[in-house]
Design a protein around this motif. Structure first.
Motif, PDB file in Angstrom:
ATOM      1  N   GLU A  80    -108.502  36.334  93.157  1.00 49.02           N
ATOM      2  CA  GLU A  80    -109.249  37.458  92.610  1.00 49.02           C
ATOM      3  C   GLU A  80    -110.719  37.062  92.583  1.00 49.02           C
ATOM      4  N   ARG A  81    -111.559  37.974  93.060  1.00 41.92           N
ATOM      5  CA  ARG A  81    -113.001  37.696  93.053  1.00 41.92           C
ATOM      6  C   ARG A  81    -113.484  37.573  91.625  1.00 41.92           C
TER       7      ARG A  81
ATOM      8  N   LEU B 291    -104.655  48.004 104.753  1.00 42.54           N
ATOM      9  CA  LEU B 291    -104.479  47.501 103.387  1.00 42.54           C
ATOM     10  C   LEU B 291    -105.814  47.202 102.698  1.00 42.54           C
ATOM     11  N   ALA B 292    -106.842  46.925 103.491  1.00 41.36           N
ATOM     12  CA  ALA B 292    -108.125  46.478 102.956  1.00 41.36           C
ATOM     13  C   ALA B 292    -108.936  47.623 102.372  1.00 41.36           C
ATOM     14  N   SER B 293    -109.857  47.242 101.476  1.00 42.33           N
ATOM     15  CA  SER B 293    -110.831  48.194 100.944  1.00 42.33           C
ATOM     16  C   SER B 293    -112.158  47.460 100.784  1.00 42.33           C
ATOM     17  N   GLU B 294    -113.256  48.184 100.929  1.00 44.48           N
ATOM     18  CA  GLU B 294    -114.569  47.534 100.892  1.00 44.48           C
ATOM     19  C   GLU B 294    -114.910  46.945  99.528  1.00 44.48           C
ATOM     20  N   ASP B 295    -114.387  47.538  98.463  1.00 42.59           N
ATOM     21  CA  ASP B 295    -114.746  47.057  97.128  1.00 42.59           C
ATOM     22  C   ASP B 295    -113.562  46.440  96.400  1.00 42.59           C
TER      23      ASP B 295
ATOM     24  N   PHE C  40    -109.553  41.518  95.379  1.00 42.66           N
ATOM     25  CA  PHE C  40    -108.703  40.412  95.812  1.00 42.66           C
ATOM     26  C   PHE C  40    -109.012  40.053  97.257  1.00 42.66           C
ATOM     27  N   TYR C  41    -108.822  38.766  97.580  1.00 47.33           N
ATOM     28  CA  TYR C  41    -108.989  38.312  98.960  1.00 47.33           C
ATOM     29  C   TYR C  41    -107.975  37.217  99.235  1.00 47.33           C
TER      30      TYR C  41
ATOM     31  N   ALA D  67    -101.349  44.195  97.664  1.00 46.36           N
ATOM     32  CA  ALA D  67    -101.893  44.456  99.002  1.00 46.36           C
ATOM     33  C   ALA D  67    -102.370  43.151  99.634  1.00 46.36           C
ATOM     34  N   ALA D  68    -103.000  42.284  98.842  1.00 44.52           N
ATOM     35  CA  ALA D  68    -103.460  40.999  99.356  1.00 44.52           C
ATOM     36  C   ALA D  68    -102.273  40.112  99.745  1.00 44.52           C
TER      37      ALA D  68
END
Length: 148
Positions: free
Chosen positions: A77-78, A15-19, A22-23, A46-47
């Motif tokens: 959200e970042r 589910l994760a992506s480098e850029d 969201f976290y 996804a988060a």
């Protein structure tokens, strides 16, 4: 059927992506506990799914370690950019007991090109995070002691 810990970690990794913007972190401490540490996600959905998987992962771990800390996980959200931190020190009248000149220190924190949103004058400022991780208590204690 309950997935294995490895399978849950793999699903979160998928589910994760480098850029991602969201976290998932603890709502009270902003910590990102395992298996979320260092993970970003491309969408809020996804988060959210990763948060559910992390809850399952931690519940499974808690079966063998009942003292595993509980975290109320939330999706964030970042922010658009890093915070801007500006510190200025000006000499004032007089001297300290140790013979050094008295000074006044101002700190301004702002972000995303907006006007300042935090200003502190002559307040003890300590850094509690470095590289996204909390500093150990002894490092914070040394900072506070140096302000006296």
């Amino acid at each position: 059927m309950v997935d294995s810990l490895d399978a849950i970690r793999q699903k979160i990794g998928d589910l994760a992506s480098e850029d991602g913007d969201f976290y998932v972190a603890c709502a009270e401490t902003d910590d990102c506990p395992a298996p979320l540490t260092g993970r970003r996600f491309p969408t809020e959905a996804a988060a959210d799914e990763a948060a559910d998987l992390a809850r399952e992962y931690r519940a499974t771990l808690r079966e063998s370690d009942p003292d595993l800390p509980h975290h109320r996980l939330a999706v964030y959200e970042r922010s658009g950019g890093p915070l801007t931190f500006v510190s200025t020190r000006e000499r004032t009248a007089g001297q300290r007991e140790n013979g050094l000149p008295r000074t006044s220190r101002s700190v301004v924190v702002s972000g995303d090109g907006e006007r300042e949103w935090l200003r502190m004058d002559n307040a003890p400022l300590v850094h509690v995070r470095q590289d996204g991780e909390p500093l150990p208590d002894d490092a914070i204690e040394r900072q506070l002691d140096s302000k006296l």
